[in-house]
Write an enzyme that holds these catalytic residues in place. Sequence first.
Site, PDB file in Angstrom:
ATOM      1  N   CYS A 108       1.253  -1.284   0.153  1.00 19.65           N
ATOM      2  CA  CYS A 108      -0.169  -0.059   0.191  1.00 19.65           C
ATOM      3  C   CYS A 108       0.863   1.352   0.109  1.00 19.65           C
ATOM      4  O   CYS A 108       0.524   2.622  -0.569  1.00 19.65           O
ATOM      5  CB  CYS A 108      -1.110  -0.238   1.343  1.00 19.65           C
ATOM      6  SG  CYS A 108      -1.673  -1.652   1.151  1.00 19.65           S
ATOM      7  N   HIS A 232      -3.298   6.690   3.223  1.00 18.97           N
ATOM      8  CA  HIS A 232      -3.430   5.260   2.223  1.00 18.97           C
ATOM      9  C   HIS A 232      -4.625   5.406   3.219  1.00 18.97           C
ATOM     10  O   HIS A 232      -5.406   5.246   4.113  1.00 18.97           O
ATOM     11  CB  HIS A 232      -2.389   4.110   3.180  1.00 18.97           C
ATOM     12  CG  HIS A 232      -2.597   2.990   2.702  1.00 18.97           C
ATOM     13  ND1 HIS A 232      -3.238   2.012   1.466  1.00 18.97           N
ATOM     14  CD2 HIS A 232      -3.073   1.929   3.546  1.00 18.97           C
ATOM     15  CE1 HIS A 232      -4.179   1.245   1.576  1.00 18.97           C
ATOM     16  NE2 HIS A 232      -3.326   0.822   2.431  1.00 18.97           N
ATOM     17  N   ASN A 262     -10.222  -0.441   1.013  1.00 20.43           N
ATOM     18  CA  ASN A 262      -8.394  -0.358   0.777  1.00 20.43           C
ATOM     19  C   ASN A 262      -8.471  -1.088  -0.470  1.00 20.43           C
ATOM     20  O   ASN A 262      -8.331  -2.203  -1.276  1.00 20.43           O
ATOM     21  CB  ASN A 262      -8.212  -1.191   2.298  1.00 20.43           C
ATOM     22  CG  ASN A 262      -6.732  -1.047   1.899  1.00 20.43           C
ATOM     23  OD1 ASN A 262      -6.292  -0.566   0.598  1.00 20.43           O
ATOM     24  ND2 ASN A 262      -6.199  -1.454   2.956  1.00 20.43           N
TER      25      ASN A 262
HETATM   26  O1  UT7 Z   1      -3.468  -1.415   3.400  1.00 20.26           O
HETATM   27  C1  UT7 Z   1      -3.469  -2.835   5.040  1.00 20.26           C
HETATM   28  C2  UT7 Z   1      -4.634  -3.814   5.297  1.00 20.26           C
HETATM   29  N1  UT7 Z   1      -5.074  -3.442   6.130  1.00 20.26           N
HETATM   30  C3  UT7 Z   1      -5.161  -2.973   7.327  1.00 20.26           C
HETATM   31  O2  UT7 Z   1      -4.920  -1.941   7.719  1.00 20.26           O
HETATM   32  C4  UT7 Z   1      -5.878  -3.616   8.581  1.00 20.26           C
HETATM   33  C5  UT7 Z   1      -5.637  -3.207   9.728  1.00 20.26           C
HETATM   34  N2  UT7 Z   1      -7.080  -3.051  10.857  1.00 20.26           N
HETATM   35  C6  UT7 Z   1      -8.404  -3.185  10.888  1.00 20.26           C
HETATM   36  O3  UT7 Z   1      -8.843  -2.005   9.886  1.00 20.26           O
HETATM   37  C7  UT7 Z   1      -9.495  -3.384  11.606  1.00 20.26           C
HETATM   38  O4  UT7 Z   1      -7.877  -4.714  13.085  1.00 20.26           O
HETATM   39  C8  UT7 Z   1     -10.003  -4.684  11.060  1.00 20.26           C
HETATM   40  C9  UT7 Z   1     -11.355  -3.650  10.810  1.00 20.26           C
HETATM   41  C10 UT7 Z   1      -9.775  -5.872  10.123  1.00 20.26           C
HETATM   42  C11 UT7 Z   1     -10.934  -5.423  12.591  1.00 20.26           C
HETATM   43  O5  UT7 Z   1     -11.610  -4.393  13.427  1.00 20.26           O
HETATM   44  P1  UT7 Z   1     -11.452  -4.555  14.371  1.00 20.26           P
HETATM   45  O6  UT7 Z   1     -12.065  -3.704  15.663  1.00 20.26           O
HETATM   46  O7  UT7 Z   1      -9.429  -5.039  15.006  1.00 20.26           O
HETATM   47  O8  UT7 Z   1     -11.614  -6.149  15.642  1.00 20.26           O
HETATM   48  P2  UT7 Z   1     -10.851  -6.990  15.057  1.00 20.26           P
HETATM   49  O9  UT7 Z   1     -10.428  -8.043  14.548  1.00 20.26           O
HETATM   50  O10 UT7 Z   1     -10.497  -7.200  17.124  1.00 20.26           O
HETATM   51  O11 UT7 Z   1     -12.925  -7.840  15.966  1.00 20.26           O
HETATM   52  C12 UT7 Z   1     -13.643  -7.690  16.916  1.00 20.26           C
HETATM   53  C13 UT7 Z   1     -15.004  -8.470  16.683  1.00 20.26           C
HETATM   54  C14 UT7 Z   1     -14.439 -10.249  16.784  1.00 20.26           C
HETATM   55  O12 UT7 Z   1     -15.256 -10.412  17.612  1.00 20.26           O
HETATM   56  P3  UT7 Z   1     -14.666 -11.593  19.224  1.00 20.26           P
HETATM   57  O13 UT7 Z   1     -13.685 -12.331  18.868  1.00 20.26           O
HETATM   58  O14 UT7 Z   1     -14.752  -9.536  19.898  1.00 20.26           O
HETATM   59  O15 UT7 Z   1     -16.158 -12.464  19.067  1.00 20.26           O
HETATM   60  C15 UT7 Z   1     -14.073 -10.692  15.608  1.00 20.26           C
HETATM   61  O16 UT7 Z   1     -14.719 -12.195  15.777  1.00 20.26           O
HETATM   62  O17 UT7 Z   1     -15.345  -8.674  15.634  1.00 20.26           O
HETATM   63  C16 UT7 Z   1     -15.794  -9.848  15.460  1.00 20.26           C
HETATM   64  N3  UT7 Z   1     -15.378  -9.246  13.529  1.00 20.26           N
HETATM   65  C17 UT7 Z   1     -16.610  -8.933  12.697  1.00 20.26           C
HETATM   66  N4  UT7 Z   1     -18.093  -9.502  13.265  1.00 20.26           N
HETATM   67  C18 UT7 Z   1     -18.448  -8.373  12.413  1.00 20.26           C
HETATM   68  C19 UT7 Z   1     -14.812  -9.666  12.946  1.00 20.26           C
HETATM   69  N5  UT7 Z   1     -15.010  -9.497  11.183  1.00 20.26           N
HETATM   70  C20 UT7 Z   1     -15.843  -9.363  11.365  1.00 20.26           C
HETATM   71  C21 UT7 Z   1     -17.341  -8.870  10.571  1.00 20.26           C
HETATM   72  N6  UT7 Z   1     -18.356  -8.874  10.585  1.00 20.26           N
HETATM   73  N7  UT7 Z   1     -16.664  -8.720   9.378  1.00 20.26           N
END
Ligand code: UT7
Length: 332
Positions: A108, A232, A262
Site C-alpha cells: 500500500c 492510505h 482499501n
Molecule cells: O492496507 C493495510 C491493510 N490492512 C489494514 O489496514 C487492516 C488494519 N486492521 C483493521 O482495519 C481492523 O483490525 C479490522 C477492521 C480488520 C477489524 O477491526 P477490529 O476492531 O480490529 O476487530 P477485531 O479483529 O478485534 O474483531 C472484533 C470482533 C471479533 O469477535 P470477538 O472475538 O470479539 O467475539 C471478530 O470475530 O469482531 C469480529 N469480527 C466481525 N464481526 C462482524 C471480525 N470481522 C467481522 C465482521 N463482521 N466482518
Amino acid sequence: MGMRIIGWGTALPEKIVTNADLEKTLDTSDEWIVERSGIHQRHIGDSTAEIAVAAGRNALALAGIAPASIDLMILATTTPDQSIPATSAHVHHELGLGGGAFDVNAACSGFVYSLVMANGLLGSGAKRILVIGAETLSNVTDWSDRKTAILFGDGGGALVLESVPDEGQLLSWDLGLDGSAREILRADHGGFIQMDGREVFKRAVRVLVDSATRALEQAKVRPDQIKLLVPHQANIRIIRAACDRLGIGHERVALVLHRTGNTSSASIPLALVDAIDHDRLEPNDLVLLTGFGAGMTWGSALIRWQDGPSPMPGAGASVDRRTDLDEREDDD
Ligand code: UT7
C-alpha cells in the site's frame, strides 16, 4: 531539477459491492463494517492492466501530451495480472508509451515509493514519467472470510510528472520498511490475503505518524501548515488516530475510503485526485501523502501544490462530495 504534476486520472470498475451485498453471504453487518472500518462499498472487477490503462489514459488526456512522449512508466501494484512479465508491459503497450516501464511492489506504500523514485529519475535525465497505482485486490481476497472480505476493493489512480529546472513540487520524503513484520499481512502465490488485523492496525498508526513527522521535519514544515493530508485509505479509525496524533484536523483529510474500500497502492492517488476534482487545493498549498502496507512498508511525500491543467468539465461530479472526516463521522 525536480518534478511538476501536469496530469492526473483515476479508474474504478463499474461493479459496486455494498455492505448490504456482503451481509447476504457473510456473518457480518453494514453497521459493524461502517463502525469498524468506515467502508460503505467497494468497486470490483477488470484486470489490473485494464484499470491501470484507464487511469493512465485519463491522466495523459488531462495533461494533453502524447503517450509516446513519456520516458518511463512506473506501475505500483501488489496484485499483478501474472508473475511474468510485469503488468507494466501490458499497460505500456496499450497506452502506446515511449521509454521503459516496470512494476513496483511496496504494497500500500507503492504509490509513494514510485513517486519518490520518479522524482529522482526526473532529476537525472527523464523528461516525463507516468506513475500509476492500480490494484485488483478482489483476486486475492477470500470472499468467505469476513475478517478481510469487508475491507478490500479494486481501482487505480495516475499522475503525469514532468521535469522542471527548479526544486519542483516534492519538498521532502520518507520511505521505510520493517521486514520483521512481513508475516502479519501476506498472500502466498495463488493464495488469499491473510492478516492479523489488530496487529496491522496498531503498527499502522505508529508508522504513519512517525513517517509523516520525519517528512515534515526534513522540510521544516509544521503540521498546522498542511492544507491536505492524503493518507492510505485502509480504515477510518487508523486515519483519525494518525490525524489526532499529528495534530491535523479531520477537515484537512482527503477521503474516498467510504466508497472504494482499501485499494492498496491505488488509494492515495484516488484520494488525491478526488480532492483535486473537488477544488480542495490551491497553488502553494502543502499536501502530505502518507501510507503504510504489507512488508511492513511505509512512505510519506510532502508536495507543494501547483496549478496543473484544469480538470475536465464534470470530472468527479458524480462522486459523493462528502470528503472530510467529520462528515463521515456523522454518517457512522
Ligand atoms: O492496507 C493495510 C491493510 N490492512 C489494514 O489496514 C487492516 C488494519 N486492521 C483493521 O482495519 C481492523 O483490525 C479490522 C477492521 C480488520 C477489524 O477491526 P477490529 O476492531 O480490529 O476487530 P477485531 O479483529 O478485534 O474483531 C472484533 C470482533 C471479533 O469477535 P470477538 O472475538 O470479539 O467475539 C471478530 O470475530 O469482531 C469480529 N469480527 C466481525 N464481526 C462482524 C471480525 N470481522 C467481522 C465482521 N463482521 N466482518
